[in-house]
Design a protein around this motif. Structure first.
Motif, mmCIF file in Angstrom:
data_model
loop_
_atom_site.group_PDB
_atom_site.id
_atom_site.type_symbol
_atom_site.label_atom_id
_atom_site.label_comp_id
_atom_site.label_asym_id
_atom_site.label_seq_id
_atom_site.Cartn_x
_atom_site.Cartn_y
_atom_site.Cartn_z
ATOM 1 N N LEU A 146 0.863 -1.174 0.000
ATOM 2 C CA LEU A 146 0.000 0.000 0.000
ATOM 3 C C LEU A 146 0.900 1.225 0.000
ATOM 4 C CD1 LEU A 146 -2.881 1.324 0.477
ATOM 5 C CD2 LEU A 146 -2.367 1.154 2.925
ATOM 6 N N ALA A 147 0.573 2.220 -0.801
ATOM 7 C CA ALA A 147 1.347 3.463 -0.848
ATOM 8 C C ALA A 147 0.407 4.638 -0.614
ATOM 9 C CB ALA A 147 2.054 3.613 -2.190
ATOM 10 N N ILE A 148 0.807 5.569 0.277
ATOM 11 C CA ILE A 148 0.037 6.782 0.570
ATOM 12 C C ILE A 148 0.942 7.966 0.268
ATOM 13 C CG2 ILE A 148 -1.363 7.988 2.292
ATOM 14 C CD1 ILE A 148 -1.359 5.357 3.921
ATOM 15 N N ARG A 149 0.439 8.940 -0.512
ATOM 16 C CA ARG A 149 1.295 10.035 -0.986
ATOM 17 C C ARG A 149 0.743 11.396 -0.577
ATOM 18 N NH1 ARG A 149 0.921 6.365 -5.261
ATOM 19 N NH2 ARG A 149 2.875 5.237 -5.622
ATOM 20 N N TYR A 150 1.699 12.351 -0.452
ATOM 21 C CA TYR A 150 1.354 13.702 0.018
ATOM 22 C C TYR A 150 2.250 14.712 -0.693
ATOM 23 C CZ TYR A 150 1.047 17.600 3.424
ATOM 24 O OH TYR A 150 0.875 18.814 4.045
ATOM 25 N N GLN A 151 1.663 15.755 -1.207
ATOM 26 C CA GLN A 151 2.417 16.840 -1.831
ATOM 27 C C GLN A 151 2.466 18.004 -0.860
ATOM 28 O OE1 GLN A 151 3.923 16.823 -5.093
ATOM 29 N NE2 GLN A 151 4.970 18.543 -4.114
ATOM 30 N N GLY A 152 3.664 18.329 -0.338
ATOM 31 C CA GLY A 152 3.787 19.360 0.672
ATOM 32 C C GLY A 152 3.749 20.761 0.096
ATOM 33 N N ASP A 159 5.875 22.746 0.696
ATOM 34 C CA ASP A 159 7.288 23.007 0.395
ATOM 35 C C ASP A 159 7.733 22.320 -0.886
ATOM 36 O OD1 ASP A 159 7.089 20.432 1.308
ATOM 37 O OD2 ASP A 159 8.544 20.645 2.932
ATOM 38 N N ASN A 160 6.769 21.796 -1.654
ATOM 39 C CA ASN A 160 7.012 21.135 -2.943
ATOM 40 C C ASN A 160 7.753 19.807 -2.819
ATOM 41 O OD1 ASN A 160 5.756 23.147 -4.558
ATOM 42 N ND2 ASN A 160 7.583 24.431 -4.335
ATOM 43 N N LEU A 161 7.811 19.252 -1.628
ATOM 44 C CA LEU A 161 8.398 17.928 -1.447
ATOM 45 C C LEU A 161 7.305 16.866 -1.532
ATOM 46 C CD1 LEU A 161 10.961 18.385 1.479
ATOM 47 C CD2 LEU A 161 11.449 18.127 -0.955
ATOM 48 N N LEU A 162 7.579 15.814 -2.301
ATOM 49 C CA LEU A 162 6.670 14.675 -2.376
ATOM 50 C C LEU A 162 7.032 13.705 -1.265
ATOM 51 C CD1 LEU A 162 4.427 13.098 -3.882
ATOM 52 C CD2 LEU A 162 6.257 12.027 -5.233
ATOM 53 N N ARG A 163 6.075 13.461 -0.376
ATOM 54 C CA ARG A 163 6.266 12.522 0.727
ATOM 55 C C ARG A 163 5.368 11.315 0.509
ATOM 56 N NH1 ARG A 163 6.677 17.729 2.736
ATOM 57 N NH2 ARG A 163 8.404 18.105 4.197
ATOM 58 N N GLU A 164 5.894 10.144 0.890
ATOM 59 C CA GLU A 164 5.163 8.903 0.632
ATOM 60 C C GLU A 164 5.425 7.910 1.762
ATOM 61 O OE1 GLU A 164 5.005 5.428 -2.856
ATOM 62 O OE2 GLU A 164 6.283 7.201 -3.075
ATOM 63 N N THR A 165 4.403 7.165 2.128
ATOM 64 C CA THR A 165 4.550 6.062 3.073
ATOM 65 C C THR A 165 4.261 4.767 2.324
ATOM 66 O OG1 THR A 165 3.850 7.444 4.921
ATOM 67 C CG2 THR A 165 3.771 5.055 5.243
ATOM 68 N N ARG A 166 5.244 3.871 2.315
ATOM 69 C CA ARG A 166 5.084 2.587 1.634
ATOM 70 C C ARG A 166 4.965 1.482 2.679
ATOM 71 N NH1 ARG A 166 9.291 2.969 -3.527
ATOM 72 N NH2 ARG A 166 8.552 5.009 -4.263
ATOM 73 N N ILE A 167 3.898 0.712 2.588
ATOM 74 C CA ILE A 167 3.604 -0.359 3.541
ATOM 75 C C ILE A 167 3.552 -1.672 2.778
ATOM 76 C CG2 ILE A 167 1.971 -1.196 5.278
ATOM 77 C CD1 ILE A 167 0.885 1.799 5.268
ATOM 78 N N GLY A 168 4.296 -2.649 3.260
ATOM 79 C CA GLY A 168 4.275 -3.965 2.624
ATOM 80 C C GLY A 168 4.108 -5.050 3.667
ATOM 81 N N TRP A 169 3.719 -6.253 3.213
ATOM 82 C CA TRP A 169 3.574 -7.403 4.106
ATOM 83 C C TRP A 169 3.904 -8.666 3.330
ATOM 84 C CZ3 TRP A 169 -0.107 -3.805 2.849
ATOM 85 C CH2 TRP A 169 -1.070 -4.190 1.910
ATOM 86 N N ASP A 170 4.219 -9.744 4.051
ATOM 87 C CA ASP A 170 4.750 -10.935 3.383
ATOM 88 C C ASP A 170 3.794 -12.122 3.357
ATOM 89 O OD1 ASP A 170 4.774 -11.723 6.006
ATOM 90 O OD2 ASP A 170 6.901 -12.239 6.089
ATOM 91 N N LEU A 171 2.525 -11.903 3.713
ATOM 92 C CA LEU A 171 1.530 -12.975 3.669
ATOM 93 C C LEU A 171 0.401 -12.550 2.746
ATOM 94 C CD1 LEU A 171 0.754 -15.753 4.981
ATOM 95 C CD2 LEU A 171 -0.630 -14.430 6.594
ATOM 96 N N GLU A 172 -0.060 -13.483 1.929
ATOM 97 C CA GLU A 172 -1.123 -13.138 0.990
ATOM 98 C C GLU A 172 -2.385 -12.763 1.754
ATOM 99 O OE1 GLU A 172 -3.523 -14.997 -2.858
ATOM 100 O OE2 GLU A 172 -1.870 -16.100 -1.921
ATOM 101 N N GLU A 173 -2.907 -11.594 1.424
ATOM 102 C CA GLU A 173 -4.095 -11.107 2.101
ATOM 103 C C GLU A 173 -5.352 -11.590 1.387
ATOM 104 O OE1 GLU A 173 -3.285 -8.299 -1.212
ATOM 105 O OE2 GLU A 173 -2.057 -9.304 0.300
ATOM 106 N N THR A 174 -6.476 -11.533 2.096
ATOM 107 C CA THR A 174 -7.757 -11.902 1.474
ATOM 108 C C THR A 174 -8.469 -10.675 0.923
ATOM 109 O OG1 THR A 174 -8.792 -11.781 3.655
ATOM 110 C CG2 THR A 174 -8.095 -13.938 2.875
ATOM 111 N N GLU A 175 -8.134 -9.521 1.470
ATOM 112 C CA GLU A 175 -8.778 -8.295 1.013
ATOM 113 C C GLU A 175 -7.897 -7.112 1.375
ATOM 114 O OE1 GLU A 175 -12.897 -5.736 1.763
ATOM 115 O OE2 GLU A 175 -12.706 -7.768 2.582
#
Length: 700
Positions: A144-150, A152-168
């Motif tokens: 999952l990736a969540i993005r934000y444009q500041g 101050d013109n900086l692009l900020r992003e939070t990247r979330i990953g996991w190692d088990l197959e999800e159902t939803e």
């Protein structure tokens, strides 16, 4: 503490005791870097319900372990074991799920994530301002990736990953896993959360590999720092905790490792805080001071800017990296509202040389040293001849010493002192800086500059003794106000003068005696203000509370001037206080109530861990050994004194000069007083001597 916090490098994670960051929390929980919250929600659910907390532990500074359960009466339970750490700019969390029902169990484990990218100042409700906007979320396979444009013109992003197959999964941050476990069967899910600035993701490892690398870095830190052993379990525990927390609080913003001030809200380099912590660290690892000095030199003031209280040559108070600073809606990039950081910068340089003999660093930083001295002299010459402060920045600090709350400089009448204000301890720092640098420049062959600094220091001493001494109290005033009047409240500030060596010998004894008298000494340490003062309030931030680092600054002076019994009393009191705090971690401060209560009273909003509080245990070691090296004269003075309850202390691999010193101190068996010193190792090439005060005490 009612929170859990871990940190590594620039990244720290603050949660509740369950390990969650709940949506719309008022405590500021989240994952932070560069003064920005990159994760504002992270919650676990079983079948839509929050599990119950069983235990929450962070006895390893860098690693948190939290156990939760979802039970069904007496039939059994599903246990969740959350383990987390930070390495290389990534938060790793492993969730181990175990079925403790007597039969197979099917259930849904869900995780909910969100990121608001709020500036730290906005989270703390300390500032408001114009900010950027969320660009939305994108869900992919196991990520999952969540993005934000500041703004101050900086692009900020939070990247979330996991190692088990999800159902939803969905773009709103909800991830669901359908699990079915046999009795006592276990399944693990690892989450990886990485803040990203301008599209540069950090390198990720497996949970096991990341933890292995992190623990290896702590092992290196342990090997490179001074090790101790004593027959006092409470000191051993406090020292181990302090050394581990100091490693946790290290950061590097481009000029070498330095300590941040503390968690959770001050996870950035400071002037005063980082300098004092580095001063405390000299017996542990003197090389660390170089990173602090170079970091502060790189941000030394270059212009006159009232918006930031900046002046040429001045050392910064604090630097921030968030959106409000980048858009100049806050003056903290950096902010210079500190009167003591500049002389403390010079004090640390001189003390670093006394431990290491490293004149090459002095040569490297000489332009910064000269500019700092010029700022001190010009600021003093513009007023009373003492170094003063006055708030210029509209959004800055009205008081600019270490007691920087607005009500901390109080006349005996109860009225607040008007600025410009000359603080007593700051004049001591200036005196110590000039005296120390005089010796350094003499060793470098610059006799003219050395003589000039020595003369200026002596002239300052004479002026100070006349202006600050309160004969009726046999103590120094905390400050002079704008009219040159003494602020006649008795406080801990003049205790720092003992470290500087400024007080006249006939007066130093009165100061040492008063510091451990009933009105200043709580039984758990020296209070910031006397109980007899008009402004005294034991639950205040600066007017009656106990600050471990304040006590440690005083201890350095008590030790240097030979007041061993007073030093022992302070050490014993703080060791006893440490028993009451979680993980035996001395906090930033605690309330100044008398020890007759039977326990120290916590301050409600203290930071913990705090770098200079963590470094207090290292000062205990130096004070107990009475250890004061001078690489310029190639001598190491020792003057040992062990507090009550300790009969043996060994310190191994103390770095002095280009070698190491290892000592063992033992209390005299027959008399119970007097201390035997065994030299276990001395590869420094320096002469080991007992101080004159130790010889006098032995004769007595």
């Amino acid at each position: 503490m009612d929170y859990s916090v871990i940190k590594e490098g620039d990244l720290f994670f603050l949660t509740d005791k369950q390990g969650d960051v709940t949506g719309n929390n008022d405590q500021g929980h989240g994952l932070y870097t560069k003064d920005t919250r990159f994760l504002s929600r992270m919650e676990l659910f079983i079948d839509g319900e929050k599990p119950t907390l069983l235990s929450s532990a962070a006895d390893r500074s860098y690693f948190a372990s939290i156990r939760l359960m979802k039970d069904r009466k007496d039939e059994g339970a599903i246990e969740l074991h959350r383990e987390r750490f930070i390495y290389g700019g990534v938060l790793y969390e492993r969730v181990t799920v175990t079925n403790y029902f007597p039969k197979a169990a099917a259930f849904e484990l869900a995780a909910s994530f969100a990121a608001d990218f709020q500036d730290m100042f906005i989270v703390r409700k300390y500032r408001t301002g114009e900010v950027g906007k969320l660009l939305g979320s994108e869900a992919g396979e196991r990520q999952l990736a969540i993005r934000y444009q500041g703004a101050d013109n900086l692009l900020r992003e939070t990247r979330i990953g996991w190692d088990l197959e999800e159902t939803e999964r969905d773009a709103d941050g909800h991830v669901r896993f359908a699990l079915s476990l046999e009795p006592k069967e276990t399944k693990r899910i690892c989450f990886y959360i990485a803040p990203v600035l301008e599209g540069q993701p950090p390198l990720m490892f497996s949970f096991e590999e990341g933890l292995k690398r992190l623990e290896a870095s702590y092992a290196v830190w342990s090997q490179e720092t001074t090790r101790i052993a004593s027959d006092s379990d409470v000191f051993n525990g406090l020292y181990r905790r302090g050394v581990q927390d100091l490693r946790m609080l290290m950061t590097d913003v481009g000029y070498g490792h330095t300590t941040v001030a503390g968690l959770p809200w001050f996870a950035v380099p400071f002037g005063r805080d980082s300098l004092i912590a580095s001063l405390f660290l000299l017996p542990l690892q003197p090389e660390q001071a170089k990173g602090t000095l170079r970091t502060l030199a790189a941000h030394q003031g270059t212009t006159t800017d009232a918006w930031r209280d900046e002046q040429p040559g001045k050392i910064m108070h604090e630097i921030r990296f968030g959106e409000l600073v980048n858009t100049k809606q806050s003056p903290f990039g950096p902010y210079y509202g500190s009167v003591d950081a500049t002389p403390l910068f010079l004090v640390l340089i001189a003390e670093y040389v006394r431990w290491t003999g490293d004149l090459a660093l002095v040569e490297e930083l000489k332009p910064n040293i000269v500019r700092a001295l010029e700022w001190i002299d010009s600021a003093a010459a513009a007023g009373s001849g003492f170094l003063t402060y006055h708030q210029e920045a509209e959004k800055g600090f009205p008081n600019q010493g270490w007691k920087d709350s607005s009500n901390s400089i109080v006349h005996a009448s109860g009225g607040y002192a008007a600025s410009p204000i000359a603080l007593s301890e700051v004049q001591g720092y200036v005196y110590q800086a000039k005296n120390g640098l005089a010796s350094v420049f003499e060793a470098m062959g610059e006799s003219g500059l050395a003589s000039k600094l020595a003369r200026e220091a002596e002239a300052l001493r004479a002026r100070f003794e006349q202006a600050f001494w309160m004969e009726e109290e046999r103590f120094y005033a905390i400050a002079l106000d704008r009219d040159g009047r003494k602020v006649q409240s008795v406080t801990s500030n003049p205790g720092h003068l003992l470290m500087s060596g400024l007080p006249d010998a006939s007066r130093a004894g009165h100061v040492a005696e008063r510091l451990v008298a009933e009105d200043l000494f709580s039984g758990y340490g020296i209070r910031t203000m006397s109980t007899k003062a008009a402004g005294y309030y034991p639950m205040s931030y600066h007017n009656g509370s106990v600050w471990p680092h304040d006590n440690a600054m005083i201890l350095l002076g008590l030790s240097r001037m030979g007041y061993k019994k007073e030093a022992g009393k302070v050490i014993s009191s703080l060791l006893e206080a440490s028993r009451a705090f979680e993980y035996q971690r001395l906090p930033e401060l605690f309330c100044g109530h008398d020890s007759s209560l039977g326990h120290p009273v916590p301050y409600p909003t203290t930071c913990s861990p705090q770098a200079w509080a963590a470094g207090t245990s290292v000062v205990f070691l130096q004070a107990m050994l009475g250890l004061h090296p001078n690489a310029l004269t190639r001598e190491i003075a020792i003057d040992p004194y062990l507090p009550e309850g300790m009969d043996e202390l060994a310190a191994e691999r103390i770095r002095i000069g280009s070698g190491y010193l290892s000592l063992k101190v033992t209390r005299g068996v027959e008399t119970g007083s007097g201390f035997e010193v065994q030299v276990l190792e001395n590869t420094t090439g320096f002469e080991l001597i007992h101080s004159s005060k130790e010889r006098e005490a032995s004769k007595a």
